[in-house]
Design an enzyme around this catalytic site. Structure first.
Site, PDB file in Angstrom:
ATOM      1  N   GLU A  98       0.930  -1.340   0.144  1.00 26.28           N
ATOM      2  CA  GLU A  98      -0.134   0.208  -0.415  1.00 26.28           C
ATOM      3  C   GLU A  98       0.833   1.262   0.111  1.00 26.28           C
ATOM      4  O   GLU A  98       2.263   1.150   0.624  1.00 26.28           O
ATOM      5  CB  GLU A  98      -1.127   0.116   1.231  1.00 26.28           C
ATOM      6  CG  GLU A  98      -1.852   0.860   1.205  1.00 26.28           C
ATOM      7  CD  GLU A  98      -2.927   1.231   0.179  1.00 26.28           C
ATOM      8  OE1 GLU A  98      -1.910   1.664  -0.537  1.00 26.28           O
ATOM      9  OE2 GLU A  98      -4.230   1.070   0.689  1.00 26.28           O
ATOM     10  N   ASP A  99       0.168   2.187  -0.904  1.00 23.75           N
ATOM     11  CA  ASP A  99       0.872   3.398  -0.640  1.00 23.75           C
ATOM     12  C   ASP A  99       1.065   4.492   0.855  1.00 23.75           C
ATOM     13  O   ASP A  99       2.240   4.767   1.268  1.00 23.75           O
ATOM     14  CB  ASP A  99       0.795   4.660  -1.245  1.00 23.75           C
ATOM     15  CG  ASP A  99      -0.627   4.999  -1.890  1.00 23.75           C
ATOM     16  OD1 ASP A  99      -2.239   4.095  -1.250  1.00 23.75           O
ATOM     17  OD2 ASP A  99      -1.256   5.320  -2.025  1.00 23.75           O
ATOM     18  N   ASP A 117      -4.117   6.081   5.979  1.00 27.86           N
ATOM     19  CA  ASP A 117      -4.636   7.475   6.856  1.00 27.86           C
ATOM     20  C   ASP A 117      -5.765   7.156   7.526  1.00 27.86           C
ATOM     21  O   ASP A 117      -4.887   6.820   8.442  1.00 27.86           O
ATOM     22  CB  ASP A 117      -4.412   8.481   5.303  1.00 27.86           C
ATOM     23  CG  ASP A 117      -5.514   9.726   6.180  1.00 27.86           C
ATOM     24  OD1 ASP A 117      -4.502  10.503   6.121  1.00 27.86           O
ATOM     25  OD2 ASP A 117      -6.627   9.702   6.626  1.00 27.86           O
ATOM     26  N   LYS A 168      -0.017   7.222   8.387  1.00 30.09           N
ATOM     27  CA  LYS A 168      -0.571   8.695   9.640  1.00 30.09           C
ATOM     28  C   LYS A 168      -1.054   7.735  10.936  1.00 30.09           C
ATOM     29  O   LYS A 168      -1.591   8.062  11.199  1.00 30.09           O
ATOM     30  CB  LYS A 168      -1.313   9.421   8.455  1.00 30.09           C
ATOM     31  CG  LYS A 168      -0.597  10.147   7.691  1.00 30.09           C
ATOM     32  CD  LYS A 168      -2.113  11.217   6.824  1.00 30.09           C
ATOM     33  CE  LYS A 168      -1.713  11.164   5.861  1.00 30.09           C
ATOM     34  NZ  LYS A 168      -2.569  12.035   4.964  1.00 30.09           N
ATOM     35  N   PHE A 198      -1.579  16.451   4.621  1.00 28.66           N
ATOM     36  CA  PHE A 198      -1.226  15.659   2.669  1.00 28.66           C
ATOM     37  C   PHE A 198      -0.390  15.312   1.840  1.00 28.66           C
ATOM     38  O   PHE A 198       0.551  16.968   2.337  1.00 28.66           O
ATOM     39  CB  PHE A 198      -2.800  15.918   2.583  1.00 28.66           C
ATOM     40  CG  PHE A 198      -2.845  15.999   0.660  1.00 28.66           C
ATOM     41  CD1 PHE A 198      -3.943  14.811   0.716  1.00 28.66           C
ATOM     42  CD2 PHE A 198      -2.566  15.997  -0.295  1.00 28.66           C
ATOM     43  CE1 PHE A 198      -4.748  14.410   0.198  1.00 28.66           C
ATOM     44  CE2 PHE A 198      -2.926  15.766  -1.560  1.00 28.66           C
ATOM     45  CZ  PHE A 198      -4.024  14.428  -1.737  1.00 28.66           C
ATOM     46  N   ARG A 217       1.248  11.596  -9.415  1.00 27.82           N
ATOM     47  CA  ARG A 217       2.032  10.380  -8.816  1.00 27.82           C
ATOM     48  C   ARG A 217       3.300   9.993  -9.625  1.00 27.82           C
ATOM     49  O   ARG A 217       4.376   9.340  -8.777  1.00 27.82           O
ATOM     50  CB  ARG A 217       1.082   9.679  -9.529  1.00 27.82           C
ATOM     51  CG  ARG A 217      -0.203   9.489  -8.889  1.00 27.82           C
ATOM     52  CD  ARG A 217      -1.369   8.531 -10.092  1.00 27.82           C
ATOM     53  NE  ARG A 217      -2.364   8.379  -9.658  1.00 27.82           N
ATOM     54  CZ  ARG A 217      -3.341   8.101  -8.810  1.00 27.82           C
ATOM     55  NH1 ARG A 217      -2.117   7.726  -7.105  1.00 27.82           N
ATOM     56  NH2 ARG A 217      -4.523   8.079  -8.311  1.00 27.82           N
TER      57      ARG A 217
HETATM   58  P1  IMP Z   1      -7.227   5.516   4.260  1.00 26.65           P
HETATM   59  O1  IMP Z   1      -8.734   4.561   3.890  1.00 26.65           O
HETATM   60  O2  IMP Z   1      -7.924   6.719   5.244  1.00 26.65           O
HETATM   61  O3  IMP Z   1      -6.562   5.289   5.490  1.00 26.65           O
HETATM   62  O4  IMP Z   1      -6.336   6.342   3.090  1.00 26.65           O
HETATM   63  C1  IMP Z   1      -5.812   5.095   2.437  1.00 26.65           C
HETATM   64  C2  IMP Z   1      -5.801   6.015   0.693  1.00 26.65           C
HETATM   65  O5  IMP Z   1      -6.539   7.501   0.530  1.00 26.65           O
HETATM   66  C3  IMP Z   1      -4.645   5.824   0.652  1.00 26.65           C
HETATM   67  O6  IMP Z   1      -4.274   4.602  -0.446  1.00 26.65           O
HETATM   68  C4  IMP Z   1      -3.607   6.860  -0.564  1.00 26.65           C
HETATM   69  O7  IMP Z   1      -5.064   6.676  -1.763  1.00 26.65           O
HETATM   70  C5  IMP Z   1      -5.351   8.170   0.322  1.00 26.65           C
HETATM   71  N1  IMP Z   1      -4.327   8.482   0.722  1.00 26.65           N
HETATM   72  C6  IMP Z   1      -4.438   9.208   2.260  1.00 26.65           C
HETATM   73  N2  IMP Z   1      -4.149  10.230   2.645  1.00 26.65           N
HETATM   74  C7  IMP Z   1      -3.227  11.101   1.494  1.00 26.65           C
HETATM   75  C8  IMP Z   1      -1.857  11.560   1.663  1.00 26.65           C
HETATM   76  O8  IMP Z   1      -1.668  12.793   2.291  1.00 26.65           O
HETATM   77  N3  IMP Z   1      -1.911  12.105   0.205  1.00 26.65           N
HETATM   78  C9  IMP Z   1      -2.602  10.795  -0.802  1.00 26.65           C
HETATM   79  N4  IMP Z   1      -3.416  10.136  -1.072  1.00 26.65           N
HETATM   80  C10 IMP Z   1      -3.764  10.035   0.190  1.00 26.65           C
HETATM   81 MG    MG Z   2      -3.444   4.326  -1.662  1.00 22.92          MG
END
Ligand code: IMP
Ligand code: MG
Length: 177
Positions: free
Chosen positions: A102-103, A106, A134, A155, A168
């Site tokens: 995963e990238d 959040d 995070k 962000f 990207r």
């Molecule tokens: P989560 O479901 O809230 O954990 O968010 C996960 C997804 O939201 C990641 O796989 C990213 O694609 C996107 N995302 C979350 N934070 C960021 C950020 O700071 N920059 C860009 N994309 C983000």
């Molecule tokens: Mg992602």
């Protein structure tokens, strides 16, 4: 002075340099070389993880199967809370050991829902490897096995991560100003 860029009128400044990322990716690959096995399926979550996965996988000293899954949950700066993907793609993972690439984690919403579906599909073992994490934003309990960098409630873009689909391809990671 830090490098600055503007995307859609929004300023971002350099945050994690490409060389720093590359060094960390090598360390993670080293630890995967020690712990993962040839039968571990590498499940790469698109779109964001494509750059990280490409660099990471080429540092592995074994040739695991790879599966790409497009998971969507995010629009602009906010998570929508909805997680969508093609459920047929995970059916062949029944009984398998997998590692999710995963990238960024959040709120953890994406992985929380995705992991629930994997367990429903009978996946035997799930490990998680995320470039960024995070901790202050996490809303769901998730055990992350490999983390590149812990960051604050910021962000970020670049190295696969986007701001409305832009940024990207940046080599460095940038943070919103
Ligand atoms: P989560 O479901 O809230 O954990 O968010 C996960 C997804 O939201 C990641 O796989 C990213 O694609 C996107 N995302 C979350 N934070 C960021 C950020 O700071 N920059 C860009 N994309 C983000
Ligand atoms: Mg992602």
């Amino acid at each position: 002075m830090k490098k600055e860029i503007t995307i859609h009128g929004q300023k971002f400044e350099q945050f994690i340099k490409a060389e720093t990322i590359a060094a960390r990716v090598k360390q993670i690959a080293h630890s995967l070389n020690e712990t993962a096995t040839e039968d571990t399926v590498f499940v790469i979550l698109l779109n964001g993880a494509f750059v990280f996965a490409a660099d990471l996988m080429r540092e592995l000293n074994f040739t695991p199967p790879t599966l790409f899954i497009k998971v969507t949950s995010y629009h602009g700066l906010d998570t929508t809370g909805e997680v969508q993907f093609d459920h047929e793609l995970i059916a062949p993972l029944r009984g398998k050991k997998i590692i999710i690439i995963e990238d960024i984690i959040d709120t953890g919403t994406t992985l929380h829902h995705f992991i629930a579906s994997l367990s429903h599909a009978g996946v035997a073992d799930v490990q998680i490897c995320s470039l960024l994490y995070k901790p202050n934003k996490l809303k769901h309990p998730i055990k992350i096995d490999h983390i590149g960098f812990e960051i604050g409630d910021l962000f970020v873009i670049g190295y696969g991560l986007d701001y409305d689909e832009v940024g990207r391809n940046l080599r460095d990671i940038y943070v919103i100003c």
